[in-house]
Motif scaffolding. Structure first.
Motif, PDB file in Angstrom:
ATOM      1  N   VAL B  11       0.803  -1.154  -0.446  1.00 19.02           N
ATOM      2  CA  VAL B  11       0.012  -0.130  -0.494  1.00 19.02           C
ATOM      3  C   VAL B  11       0.453   1.683  -0.011  1.00 19.02           C
ATOM      4  O   VAL B  11       0.541   2.276  -0.696  1.00 19.02           O
ATOM      5  N   ALA B  25      -5.882   3.474  -4.239  1.00 20.26           N
ATOM      6  CA  ALA B  25      -6.635   2.782  -3.756  1.00 20.26           C
ATOM      7  C   ALA B  25      -7.131   1.712  -5.295  1.00 20.26           C
ATOM      8  O   ALA B  25      -7.683   0.630  -5.562  1.00 20.26           O
ATOM      9  N   LEU B  28      -5.292  -0.765  -6.436  1.00 21.73           N
ATOM     10  CA  LEU B  28      -4.960  -1.646  -5.076  1.00 21.73           C
ATOM     11  C   LEU B  28      -6.900  -2.929  -5.562  1.00 21.73           C
ATOM     12  O   LEU B  28      -6.428  -3.010  -4.920  1.00 21.73           O
ATOM     13  N   HIS B  29      -7.727  -2.009  -6.564  1.00 24.55           N
ATOM     14  CA  HIS B  29      -8.458  -2.231  -6.250  1.00 24.55           C
ATOM     15  C   HIS B  29      -9.233  -2.602  -4.912  1.00 24.55           C
ATOM     16  O   HIS B  29      -9.635  -3.968  -4.281  1.00 24.55           O
ATOM     17  N   LEU B  30      -9.152  -1.595  -4.663  1.00 21.42           N
ATOM     18  CA  LEU B  30      -9.755  -1.546  -2.625  1.00 21.42           C
ATOM     19  C   LEU B  30     -10.587  -0.001  -3.083  1.00 21.42           C
ATOM     20  O   LEU B  30     -10.256   0.726  -4.011  1.00 21.42           O
ATOM     21  N   THR B  31     -11.380  -0.132  -2.074  1.00 22.36           N
ATOM     22  CA  THR B  31     -11.622   1.757  -1.444  1.00 22.36           C
ATOM     23  C   THR B  31     -11.099   2.625  -0.894  1.00 22.36           C
ATOM     24  O   THR B  31      -9.921   1.995  -0.655  1.00 22.36           O
ATOM     25  N   ALA B  34     -10.342   1.559   2.922  1.00 18.14           N
ATOM     26  CA  ALA B  34      -9.329   1.268   3.073  1.00 18.14           C
ATOM     27  C   ALA B  34      -8.323   1.214   2.842  1.00 18.14           C
ATOM     28  O   ALA B  34      -7.438   1.431   4.159  1.00 18.14           O
ATOM     29  N   VAL B  35      -7.546   2.244   2.030  1.00 20.21           N
ATOM     30  CA  VAL B  35      -6.279   2.584   1.685  1.00 20.21           C
ATOM     31  C   VAL B  35      -6.374   3.753   2.701  1.00 20.21           C
ATOM     32  O   VAL B  35      -4.780   4.247   3.402  1.00 20.21           O
ATOM     33  N   SER B  38      -4.881   1.724   5.871  1.00 19.96           N
ATOM     34  CA  SER B  38      -3.960   1.133   6.258  1.00 19.96           C
ATOM     35  C   SER B  38      -2.751   2.149   6.383  1.00 19.96           C
ATOM     36  O   SER B  38      -1.933   1.655   6.671  1.00 19.96           O
TER      37      SER B  38
END
Lengths: 302, 302
Positions: B11, B25, B28-31, B34-35, B38
């Motif tokens: 990340v 995000a 990384l295919h995240l919302t 979420a990042v 992290s």
DNA sequence: TTAAATGATAAGAATAATTCAGTGGTCTAA
DNA sequence: TTAGACCACTGAATTATTCTTATCATTTAA
């Protein structure tokens, strides 16, 4: 997704080192089933058993070996990078230091080093012989933490500093005639010599200096190890020219005498090399200090 | 415990590259939250903001910069190690290749290379000038994927292969007198020359060969770049001796002519270098193939 | 032969990470 | 100057994952 949980790599590395899930679990402060689960996740990802049980230990498969080979240097690099901001506690943290030592340096360094490290049971040292040409790449790839060698030209990704200066001295058999009061230049040149060199031809460093002074000595034997050369000197009238530190060590065990060289010769500059990027890493700083202690013969705790 | 979740490093690396949590995000295919979470975990661990918002982008703090510097090469090493068992899809996977190119190689390689790569928008290329002495350590530490240079002695941690042979030719100004039918050896030796070299003294490779043949040419100008040398040739009667590939490129833009050398001279062997440990990594294999395509002037898709 | 030790497995518990929804700040353009 | 778009942060709820406890099947060593 192609994405592997990077934490599993740490588990993999520990299983690889320990050769047992139970021991790996202990080292990781986890329970055995936790490690077992991690391993099964790794197995799914690589579609390979990775470690197979053979009697009492978990033996890596060829694929696991190949993976470890390429992955582990990266992992240690990352750990160095992470740890550079934290203090290092040699008494409690486990750490393996890998050291590139040539020839006699193993004998002159390791005994005292390991003696100094007895109070740090978690510290592990790996010493390996590294070809000069490989030294820098090994340091850069993280396979090697330190190397010790004479002064060499290096890139500026590699740092170095003087570890100790070593004078050249002469080893003669105990009963070598006419050396009671040291050695004259005439005697030195009249005698026959053992030349220690890893190459198969060409002069040694001492021959370079002698020919600069316009003289020349006779070589009777060329061999690879100073130890072998000393055993020859012990039983013949041949002389061996070598660094003082090692000579003093040999003197205590073999029937030989250490004599000063009958001419001035520049000292051997033994340098310590490491990768510049990890210069500030506390554990490496600590180990560097340990090496300096050994080199200057200081005791364990100052 | 000193233990950091290694997944956070990925990340961190992405935020560092993208300069934005939202973009990181996406990559990384995240919302985005979420990042953000992290990042806050990383901030707790390092006790440092790591990235501060400055207007529209997240700028790394000095500590984050220092961390990235040492951590990222290790991360790419690990990713290479992991990916060596998976196929590489250049059309979909993002990947940055770093390339060490000297002097004129940038101009002769990059245009065609980037043209061939237009159909792979996820592929990124970084070209940097690397000193010869640094080449191997840069390859070993993972800072460089490939280097291109003439044949050099290397350790066996470094692999290499011939990329292309380049003949030496002569560049003369369009109106240089008496060259309509090529150049005779007499004319070549009678003329004055531009020597291109990055060093400040000593002969060029062509001078080595000439003196082997017992002749000698007159140097009027010594400079660092072939391009500058050609512009000089364009406006004077000076001659420039240089590799054909680059000469052909210059010929199309400057008022110069390319003439064969009036004597035989060994071709320049341009080699490709890479780190042996990652030899089998699919993405590196693919990129190597791309470089060979460019070197041999083959089209994008065969 | 037996006791101790090891790795795998199942199921529940604990923990950790992700998402959703909302807030406040910053930049850009009307 | 202000409205709108964009962005990062926060907290609570949900979801997912990972760990642990307990147990079994093997293997090793006494």
């Amino acid at each position: 997704m192609n994405r592997l949980d990077l934490n599993l790599l740490h588990v993999f590395d520990t299983i690889f080192r320990e050769g047992s899930l139970t021991r790996a679990a202990r080292a990781l402060h986890l329970t055995q089933p936790a490690v077992s689960h991690s391993l099964s996740r790794l197995r799914d990802h690589f579609n390979d058993p990775l470690f197979t049980r053979q009697g009492n230990q978990m033996v890596p498969t060829p694929l696991a070996r190949r993976f470890a080979e390429t992955m582990r240097p990266g992992l240690t690099q990352i750990q160095s990078a992470v740890n550079q901001f934290h203090a290092f506690d040699p008494a409690r943290q486990h750490k393996t230091f890998s050291l590139g030592l040539r020839d006699i340096l193993e004998s002159t360094f390791l005994p005292q080093l390991m003696k100094n490290l007895t109070s740090y049971p978690e510290i592990e040292v790996v010493s390996q012989r590294i070809a000069r040409r490989e030294m820098e790449t090994q340091l850069a790839s993280g396979k090697l933490d330190f190397a010790v060698d004479v002064l060499l030209p290096v890139s500026n990704q590699t740092s170095h500093e003087l570890l100790r200066k070593d004078q050249l001295v002469v080893i003669a058999g105990e009963h070598h005639p006419g050396i009671e009061n040291g050695l004259t230049m005439e005697q030195y040149l009249a005698a026959r010599h053992v030349l220690v060199s890893s190459r198969t031809e060409g002069p040694g460093i001492e021959d370079f200096e002698l020919s600069r002074q316009g003289v020349h000595r006779r070589i009777a034997l060329r061999c690879q190890h100073y130890y072998a050369a000393c055993r020859v000197a012990e039983n013949t009238d041949l002389l061996v020219t070598m660094p003082e530190t090692y000579a003093r060590m040999i003197e205590q065990q073999a029937k030989v005498r250490v004599l000063p060289l009958p001419t001035d010769m520049p000292a051997l500059n033994v340098h310590l090399y490491w990768h510049t990027a990890y210069e500030k890493e506390p554990s490496l700083l600590w180990f560097r200090e340990q090496l300096h202690r050994v080199a200057s013969n200081r005791p364990d705790r100052p």
